[in-house]
Write an enzyme that holds these catalytic residues in place. Structure first.
Site, PDB file in Angstrom:
ATOM      1  N   ARG A 113     -19.576  -0.303   8.581  1.00  0.00           N
ATOM      2  CA  ARG A 113     -20.190   0.989   8.885  1.00  0.00           C
ATOM      3  C   ARG A 113     -19.270   2.149   8.459  1.00  0.00           C
ATOM      4  O   ARG A 113     -19.507   2.811   7.461  1.00  0.00           O
ATOM      5  CB  ARG A 113     -20.487   1.084  10.406  1.00  0.00           C
ATOM      6  CG  ARG A 113     -21.476   2.170  10.802  1.00  0.00           C
ATOM      7  CD  ARG A 113     -20.971   3.602  10.776  1.00  0.00           C
ATOM      8  NE  ARG A 113     -19.843   3.853  11.668  1.00  0.00           N
ATOM      9  CZ  ARG A 113     -19.198   4.997  11.708  1.00  0.00           C
ATOM     10  NH1 ARG A 113     -19.536   6.004  10.899  1.00  0.00           N
ATOM     11  NH2 ARG A 113     -18.155   5.158  12.511  1.00  0.00           N
ATOM     12  N   ASP A 114     -18.197   2.337   9.178  1.00  0.00           N
ATOM     13  CA  ASP A 114     -17.308   3.468   8.904  1.00  0.00           C
ATOM     14  C   ASP A 114     -16.739   3.368   7.491  1.00  0.00           C
ATOM     15  O   ASP A 114     -16.567   4.371   6.795  1.00  0.00           O
ATOM     16  CB  ASP A 114     -16.165   3.459   9.934  1.00  0.00           C
ATOM     17  CG  ASP A 114     -15.367   4.754   9.956  1.00  0.00           C
ATOM     18  OD1 ASP A 114     -15.871   5.774   9.484  1.00  0.00           O
ATOM     19  OD2 ASP A 114     -14.232   4.734  10.455  1.00  0.00           O
ATOM     20  N   HIS A 117      -7.780   4.108  16.926  1.00  0.00           N
ATOM     21  CA  HIS A 117      -8.479   4.091  15.628  1.00  0.00           C
ATOM     22  C   HIS A 117      -7.645   4.956  14.688  1.00  0.00           C
ATOM     23  O   HIS A 117      -7.694   6.182  14.770  1.00  0.00           O
ATOM     24  CB  HIS A 117      -9.892   4.653  15.814  1.00  0.00           C
ATOM     25  CG  HIS A 117     -10.664   4.815  14.534  1.00  0.00           C
ATOM     26  ND1 HIS A 117     -11.767   4.034  14.244  1.00  0.00           N
ATOM     27  CD2 HIS A 117     -10.508   5.645  13.484  1.00  0.00           C
ATOM     28  CE1 HIS A 117     -12.255   4.399  13.055  1.00  0.00           C
ATOM     29  NE2 HIS A 117     -11.511   5.379  12.581  1.00  0.00           N
ATOM     30  N   HIS A 144      -6.039   6.101  10.925  1.00  0.00           N
ATOM     31  CA  HIS A 144      -6.159   6.133   9.465  1.00  0.00           C
ATOM     32  C   HIS A 144      -4.755   6.071   8.872  1.00  0.00           C
ATOM     33  O   HIS A 144      -3.792   6.532   9.482  1.00  0.00           O
ATOM     34  CB  HIS A 144      -6.896   7.397   9.032  1.00  0.00           C
ATOM     35  CG  HIS A 144      -8.386   7.286   9.220  1.00  0.00           C
ATOM     36  ND1 HIS A 144      -9.296   7.769   8.326  1.00  0.00           N
ATOM     37  CD2 HIS A 144      -9.112   6.712  10.214  1.00  0.00           C
ATOM     38  CE1 HIS A 144     -10.525   7.516   8.757  1.00  0.00           C
ATOM     39  NE2 HIS A 144     -10.440   6.883   9.904  1.00  0.00           N
ATOM     40  N   CYS A 174     -10.684   8.753   2.448  1.00  0.00           N
ATOM     41  CA  CYS A 174     -10.472   9.897   3.323  1.00  0.00           C
ATOM     42  C   CYS A 174     -11.208  11.094   2.742  1.00  0.00           C
ATOM     43  O   CYS A 174     -10.777  11.644   1.736  1.00  0.00           O
ATOM     44  CB  CYS A 174      -8.982  10.203   3.441  1.00  0.00           C
ATOM     45  SG  CYS A 174      -8.679  11.712   4.381  1.00  0.00           S
ATOM     46  N   ASN A 203      -9.145   4.471   6.512  1.00  0.00           N
ATOM     47  CA  ASN A 203      -8.937   3.534   7.620  1.00  0.00           C
ATOM     48  C   ASN A 203      -7.805   2.566   7.327  1.00  0.00           C
ATOM     49  O   ASN A 203      -7.675   2.068   6.209  1.00  0.00           O
ATOM     50  CB  ASN A 203     -10.208   2.696   7.811  1.00  0.00           C
ATOM     51  CG  ASN A 203     -11.307   3.460   8.501  1.00  0.00           C
ATOM     52  OD1 ASN A 203     -11.159   3.880   9.638  1.00  0.00           O
ATOM     53  ND2 ASN A 203     -12.422   3.663   7.798  1.00  0.00           N
TER      54      ASN A 203
END
Lengths: 310, 310
Positions: free
Chosen positions: B15-16, B215, B217, B248, B257
């Site tokens: 998803r992300d 979470h 990055h 990004c 991520n």
């Protein structure tokens, strides 16, 4: 947590970083790289090595580099230059120049892994230490400081994991011949925080916390986590390589030395001083990367430059 | 240090990771990606989002993906599927399918930065929370769990540094509308260990340590150092994205991520269990990267594959 408030970074790019480059980098570029690192705030730079040009052709211009960096003896030595020396011949070659061209530090090296020592320099760990005994004595006689680089302190390409006891044994051997400072190197970049702490702890049994530094490769992306783990032990000296110069001879195409830019970002983000201007450092990384015809291997450099262009 | 012995990773790659891909990834590939992640040992996967296809065309096949992943109601749910939902319409769309195609978790989101909220979703933080109030109620009524993703908890592209108090305020708002778990996201990847710990501490004032995840990055290469800093607070749940899928949007060409592979390597190296087979996971990363026509953005993947070919 008792984190240090100041960290001293040694940029090893001009030596450790460039030594495996196939394309010869002219002495003028190496000298300019060192000057720019200094201008960006680096106070400690590994500038060349006095090894046989047959082994490392890239460093054949060592005397020329030292000449280009010559400093008056009366100069306040606000920067330390280190050179790698493999034997007495190299030590003598470094000392053959006028005193203004001497380094401040001599780096000797040995592996914590017996197999690596045999394969890399064709002798046992004990033999390599014996070979360095007169080198250390000569350096100290001449007022130079001696640092010991201990490679494969976490993992070895031939033996796999390296026990912390081996690191402790090697540190003790270094201590016995008069080495004043040891660098704990994760040459393969396979270390993770607890393993790195165990390797450092083993070195700290023989050296004080001010005489131990960390040298981490970012091959597996673990270098900054390992740096954090080291800071938590009070370690405040680290090697790094501008633009991540160096690669990894044991995994082609993989990342090698941790980029100085990434280290500085971590440290400044934690409120730890380095005396380094990150933006200027990023430009130094671009300078040498352009000379080598490639991109800097640094996520901070990439992200900051992406922002600069908007 | 009281490190967790087990870590649960949520792979957000499907998803992300995929949502910003311009090239449409067929539903069949997305489903296969989820299946392979599951086979590699992932127990929690963010599989799609029920947003308007006008906003995120890549997720237009959300119902098809959920159909492909359908599980019998009697199935032991050894894996949790999460879907992102922006509003009641999306929630209803997710629930319109037969129950076998429902997700286990619904993810709602808000920013800790007011400016980011305005620019990103065109409403204030408070308004976004109000919009989610009925979504959360509907999800809970249907027996789904609700996770809140808190973005920009360390830095914001418009406001710069974000104060921990803002994270605490947002966590409290999330708590008030019934969100059961919050993820502390460093959306820009600008965070460093102490800042990340302060953001987590702010969330921990309103949620227990079992209800807070990280979470991170890797834009500035800090994600694993931030993970270590989180583990030291007892945090044992993290998002990550296989092959570093995601990029990004705020720094073109930069890393997004953190790669699941890099996280697993860190954790296993520290003796922390994840239930994930790293070699299988690396292959999953190669699978989706080949589908996208690029290299996995993971140093571990790169190093391990370099070793495989010798």
């Amino acid at each position: 947590m008792n984190l240090p408030t100041h960290v001293q970074l040694v940029d090893v790019g001009p030596r450790d970083g460039l030594q495996n480059e196939k394309q010869f980098v002219p002495a003028g570029v190496k000298i300019e790289l060192v000057r720019r690192l200094r201008a960006a705030g680096l106070k400690h730079i590994e500038v060349t090595s006095f090894v046989s040009p047959k082994w490392v052709p890239q460093m054949a211009d060592n005397a020329e580099v030292m000449r280009g960096l010559r400093r008056s003896i009366d100069d306040p030595r606000d920067v330390r230059y280190a050179v790698l020396v493999p034997n007495l011949q190299g030590m003598d070659a470094a000392l053959a120049a006028p005193r203004e061209e001497w380094p401040d530090d001599v780096v000797v090296f040995a592996s914590a892994s017996e197999a690596f020592s045999q394969k890399n320099i064709n002798c046992s760990i004990a033999e390599s230490i014996e070979r360095f005994r007169p080198v250390v004595a000569r350096a100290l006689e001449h007022g130079l400081a001696v640092r010991g680089a201990m490679s494969c302190t976490v993992g070895c390409p031939y033996e796999g994991e390296v026990a912390p006891e081996r690191v402790g044994m090697l540190a003790k051997l270094m201590k016995d011949i008069g080495v004043q400072h040891v660098g704990v190197a994760d040459t393969l970049g396979v270390g993770t925080p607890l393993k790195v702490q165990r390797a450092l702890d083993a070195a700290l049994r023989h050296y004080g916390v001010d005489q131990v530094s960390g040298h981490f490769h970012d091959t597996y992306g673990q270098a900054l986590a390992n740096t954090l783990a080291s800071l938590e032990l009070g370690i405040w000296q680290f090697d790094a390589s501008v633009a991540g110069l160096g690669g990894c001879p044991y995994a082609k195409g993989a990342t090698g030395n941790v980029a100085t830019e990434d280290m500085v970002y971590l440290l400044h983000g934690m409120g730890i001083e380095t005396g380094i201007d990150l933006d200027a450092l990023i430009d130094v990384g671009v300078y040498i990367s352009v000379a080598l015809g490639r991109e800097p291997v640094s996520r901070v450099s990439k992200a900051v430059r992406a922002k600069r262009v908007g």
